[in-house]
Design an enzyme around this catalytic site. Structure first.
Site, mmCIF file in Angstrom:
data_model
loop_
_atom_site.group_PDB
_atom_site.id
_atom_site.type_symbol
_atom_site.label_atom_id
_atom_site.label_comp_id
_atom_site.label_asym_id
_atom_site.label_seq_id
_atom_site.Cartn_x
_atom_site.Cartn_y
_atom_site.Cartn_z
ATOM 1 N N GLU A 95 45.008 38.276 45.971
ATOM 2 C CA GLU A 95 45.125 39.054 44.728
ATOM 3 C C GLU A 95 44.148 38.404 43.515
ATOM 4 O O GLU A 95 44.533 37.462 43.137
ATOM 5 C CB GLU A 95 46.558 39.390 44.224
ATOM 6 C CG GLU A 95 46.910 40.338 43.170
ATOM 7 C CD GLU A 95 46.621 41.772 43.644
ATOM 8 O OE1 GLU A 95 46.386 42.507 42.769
ATOM 9 O OE2 GLU A 95 46.776 41.881 44.736
ATOM 10 N N ASP A 147 50.181 43.954 40.278
ATOM 11 C CA ASP A 147 51.020 43.301 41.429
ATOM 12 C C ASP A 147 51.782 43.963 42.204
ATOM 13 O O ASP A 147 51.938 43.739 43.365
ATOM 14 C CB ASP A 147 51.625 42.190 40.688
ATOM 15 C CG ASP A 147 50.624 41.264 39.988
ATOM 16 O OD1 ASP A 147 49.707 40.643 40.669
ATOM 17 O OD2 ASP A 147 50.957 40.720 38.828
ATOM 18 N N GLU A 195 37.697 44.213 37.722
ATOM 19 C CA GLU A 195 37.490 43.136 38.397
ATOM 20 C C GLU A 195 36.408 43.499 39.694
ATOM 21 O O GLU A 195 35.385 42.767 39.971
ATOM 22 C CB GLU A 195 38.599 42.608 39.194
ATOM 23 C CG GLU A 195 39.590 42.075 38.331
ATOM 24 C CD GLU A 195 41.185 42.114 38.481
ATOM 25 O OE1 GLU A 195 42.021 42.075 37.422
ATOM 26 O OE2 GLU A 195 41.435 42.737 39.609
#
Length: 502
Positions: A297, A482, A328
């Site tokens: 992750e 998450d 990201e």
């Protein structure tokens, strides 16, 4: 109804013509044509049959999201964990007897004055930021004041701990969490989570989250939108101090899946530390049994050299799956000079074609899209506010339609603070028509609300897109990425080695 079908067909032709004749046409104009009008047409169609567009998607998810044939029994998660203290930023600074003033950014915070200036700098821009506080004693005094501040809320924090919490909500799963777990964090964790004794420490690591509301004023500073400023003095997570403990615990725990996070925390420790520590991390990760898949992750980073090391010769080639968001993903391309690296930032909702180009590049350059490659990376779970995409190399993963839909569903419900989707509180923001690539050759694709996962292939890579039903008034978005990755993994399985897919 036939008139509507003709109109949609004519619209699709017109959009294709615009792209063909003028590919440099401003993206906002194309989005206006490809998103607004089809959505109004589809919304009208579904409203006329007493079902909204959102309800059609939500209902379709329920039949689409099915458990994989082979489910995970034991999942090990590590290695960043902390306590998030969420508090009013202006209120806390006032309690610390800090007066308002002018803003100034600081890469590292050394004092309360630095904290005030950095907070104001980002508050007046309505932007999020995260900084390291260098003075341990001063930080501990601030953390104590924050914890005791009226209305302060303490939550489980850190990607690994948040993923572990989400996984532990499924009682049939056995979850191991390894990270710097202090007494308060241990108390907050789900009792089903196993924490190795070697991970326990006498004090907790605190991350202070200073929130501000849209329009909130402090002195002459006024926030244009709601956001947060995060800071910590977190050496344990910054050095990934429990990584070796985590890997050593796997032999006894015997997990079917390993989830790794926290690499981004090392970035703030400086190049000298992360260069050596990253090499040690690669050695440790390499000790995980080959038959156990590893999901990495990712999180926000700013050092291109650090990201390049992770991507090229270090971590990414030895993991099987990664999870990331739009910032990201674009930073990956910047660091590796990949597709669309000329973009400084996304303009609104990320273009599906551009996102697909970068995902394919990652799997081709740093994964196993090439059958001759020795890399292990075969899966990427991408999430942005409006939609999610799962990209997988054919023959390695199964049940990915259900997995991407499950991730989108949990984003919709959790952001609203609910256990299930409430269609009155969400809205579709995903494009209802899009392209499989930003450049030729490409395929024109349309989202079908009654079967809301759109699938296409480029070479031997399959892409699965699901819209998100975006919460109109989100209650808490910390840890949402998450939860998305955790849910997507729960509905995924390693495929038998055949080219056919689920």
């Amino acid at each position: 109804m036939w008139r509507k079908a003709v109109l949609v067909a004519l619209l699709a032709f017109a959009v294709g013509y615009l792209y063909q004749t003028n590919p440099e046409l401003p993206e906002c104009m194309l989005q206006l044509v490809t998103q607004s009008l089809p959505q109004s047409l589809l919304s009208t169609q579904y409203e006329s049959s007493a079902h909204s567009l959102e309800e059609a998607i939500s209902r379709a998810w329920e039949s689409l999201i099915t458990a994989p044939t082979r489910q995970w029994g034991r999942i090990a998660v590590g290695v960043n964990a902390c306590i998030d203290v969420v508090v009013s930023g202006v209120g806390l600074l006032q309690a610390l007897a800090v007066d308002p003033g002018s803003g100034s950014d600081h890469d590292v915070l050394h004092s309360k004055e630095d904290l005030k200036e950095a907070f104001i700098h980002y508050m007046e821009r309505g932007a999020a930021a995260e900084r390291f506080f260098s003075d341990k004693e001063v930080f501990q005094r601030i953390a104590r004041a924050a914890s005791e501040y009226p209305g302060a809320q303490l939550y489980v924090g850190g990607n690994a701990a948040l993923i572990g919490q989400k996984l532990a909500s499924y009682p049939e799963l056995v979850v191991l969490l390894c990270g710097p777990v202090g007494p308060k964090l241990h108390e907050l964790l789900d009792e089903q989570i196993i924490v190795p004794p070697e991970s326990l420490q006498e004090t907790d690591e605190y991350h202070l989250i200073l929130e501000y509301k849209a329009g909130e004023q402090w002195g002459s500073t006024r926030a244009p939108q709601a956001n947060r400023f995060i800071f910590s003095h977190d050496v344990s997570n910054g050095e990934m101090s429990t990584l070796e403990t985590f890997v050593a615990s796997l032999e006894e725990f015997q997990p079917g899946l390993v989830v790794l996070s926290g690499l981004h925390m090392m970035e703030g420790m400086g190049r000298e530390l992360w260069e050596d520590r990253l090499k040690e991390a690669v050695v440790a990760i390499s000790d995980v049994r080959n038959e156990v898949p590893i999901h990495l992750e990712l999180a926000s980073m700013t050092d291109k050299d650090y990201m390049s090391s992770i991507m090229k010769e270090q971590v990414m080639p030895i993991v099987n799956s990664i999870g990331l968001n739009e910032q990201e993903l674009l930073f990956l391309s910047h660091a590796g000079e990949g597709p669309h690296s000329d973009l400084a930032a996304w303009d609104g909702i990320p273009d599906v074609g551009r996102v697909t180009d970068i995902l394919l590049w990652v799997l081709e350059q740093h994964g196993r899209a090439d059958p001759e490659s020795e890399a292990d990376l075969t899966r990427i779970h991408f999430h942005t506010l409006a939609y999610h995409i799962l990209a997988t190399v054919d023959g390695h993963w199964a049940n990915q339609r259900a997995a991407v839909a499950a991730g989108a569903r949990v984003a919709s419900s959790q952001a609203c603070g609910l256990q299930a989707v409430d269609v009155s509180k969400v809205v579709v923001k995903a494009p209802l028509s899009f392209y499989s690539s930003f450049s030729e050759p490409r395929e024109s694709l349309v989202l079908d609300p009654s079967s809301p996962v759109t699938m296409w292939r480029r070479g031997n890579v399959s892409f699965y897109l699901s819209p998100v039903l975006v919460c109109k008034q989100p209650l808490r978005t910390v840890g949402l990425g998450d939860a998305i990755s955790a849910e997507g993994l729960l509905y995924s399985e390693i495929a038998s080695q055949s080219p056919s897919e689920q």
